[in-house]
Enzyme design. Structure first.
Site, PDB file in Angstrom:
ATOM      1  CB  SER A  63     -30.043  15.860  22.047  1.00 25.18           C
ATOM      2  OG  SER A  63     -30.854  16.065  20.911  1.00 25.18           O
ATOM      3  CE1 TYR A 114     -26.485  18.407  18.683  1.00 23.48           C
ATOM      4  CE2 TYR A 114     -28.609  17.291  18.532  1.00 23.48           C
ATOM      5  CZ  TYR A 114     -27.779  18.212  19.146  1.00 23.48           C
ATOM      6  OH  TYR A 114     -28.233  18.933  20.232  1.00 23.48           O
TER       7      TYR A 114
END
Ligand code: NAP
Ligand code: GCO
Length: 269
Positions: free
Chosen positions: A149, A162
């Site tokens: 990510s 996250y």
């Protein structure tokens, strides 16, 4: 002398397990691998998602096999991998795609929620990789692709768990490369930028007056390409990292972000 042909990108005869590939990024990656010749296996944790995925593959004309399997459950993953190995074939390509996000300011986040994100986004890729690596070693090759990510590199408000998980996944990628490179296993990451999927839909919701969500405008301004990515933008990079074309690429994260990580941001007018 090696000549470059499309054969280098062929996945004919390969078996690929793409986790969480019922829709979104996983489905696009699975479509790409199938287009290059691979046999597709996918899983997800909810029955309705599994049915949705099976219908999607049917519509696309892809003969995929789907499993109901929560990637955080090591026993279930081991059983799924054993079943794939006996009914489809040894897994040549694993794409650790299944993931969740919880957008909560850190001081308000319950520790159970933090742990769940780490479990799905970091521990599960370890569980899945651990389950497929013995088969890859026996076969003499393997490709593991971890879906990282922007948050493998950058932080922002509300995504502490996250970012911790995806940063960890980048390092797990490098470590798998370090431990298993000698077995001809390549483990790389794909770091998607901001991609229009259900996971990011709340960040793109229109305001009641029809104007763009401020986060949507922010992402467009932060992205030199001037747009959100589409799941299809990840298809070429996935085929590259799954194929012989990338046999000496190992421990790398390929960011597919329209240039976000290269850009300091718009200069003041
Ligand atoms: P998505 O639309 O939310 O899809 C996630 C998939 O993962 C679903 O099929 C879901 O099915 C499955 N899943 C979730 N928890 C699972 C579990 N415990 N076991 C098995 N499957 C599970 O996500 P996406 O946007 O396509 O993202 C896919 C991956 O790319 C994620 O790892 C995400 O973090 C990453 N990513 C996304 C973006 C973006 O902008 N969209 C950018 C960078 C990275 P079930 O709910 O049925 O389990
Ligand atoms: C967020 C987003 C991101 C993206 C993606 C970026 O809330 O900032 O959901 O984390 O999903 O992972 O690469």
């Amino acid at each position: 002398m090696t000549t470059i042909t499309t054969d280098m990108f062929s996945l004919q005869g390969k078996t690929a397990l793409v986790t969480g590939a019922a829709y979104g990024i996983g489905l696009a990656i699975a479509r790409a691998l199938a287009g290059a010749g691979a046999k597709i296996v996918f899983n997800c944790s909810r029955r309705e998602t599994l049915e949705r995925g099976m219908n999607a593959y049917k519509e696309l004309g892809i003969d995929a096999k789907g499993y109901l399997c929560d990637v955080t459950d090591e026993e279930a993953v081991k059983n799924m991998v054993a079943d794939i190995e006996s009914t489809v074939g040894t897994i040549d390509i694993l794409v650790n795609n299944a993931g969740i996000i919880k957008r909560v300011p850190m001081e308000e986040m319950a520790v159970e929620d933090f742990r769940r994100v780490i479990d799905v986004d970091l521990v599960a890729p370890y569980i899945c990789a651990k389950a497929v690596i013995p088969g890859m070693i026996k076969k003499g090759h393997g490709k593991i692709i971890n879906i990282c990510s922007m948050m493998s590199e950058l932080g922002r408000e509300t995504v502490s768990a996250y970012a911790a998980a995806k940063g960890g996944l980048k390092m797990l990628t490098r470590n798998i490369c370090s431990e298993f490179g000698e077995h001809n296993i390549q483990c790389n990451g794909i770091g998607p930028g901001y991609i229009a999927t259900e996971q990011t839909a709340p960040l793109r919701e229109r305001r009641p007056d029809g104007s763009r969500h401020p986060f949507d405008e922010f992402i467009i301004a932060k992205t030199p390409a001037g747009r959100w990515g589409n799941p299809e933008d990840l298809m070429g990079p996935a085929v590259f990292l799954a194929s012989h074309a990338s046999d000496f690429v190992n421990g790398h994260v390929l960011y597919v972000d329209g240039g976000i990580l290269a850009y300091i941001g718009k200069q003041p007018q």
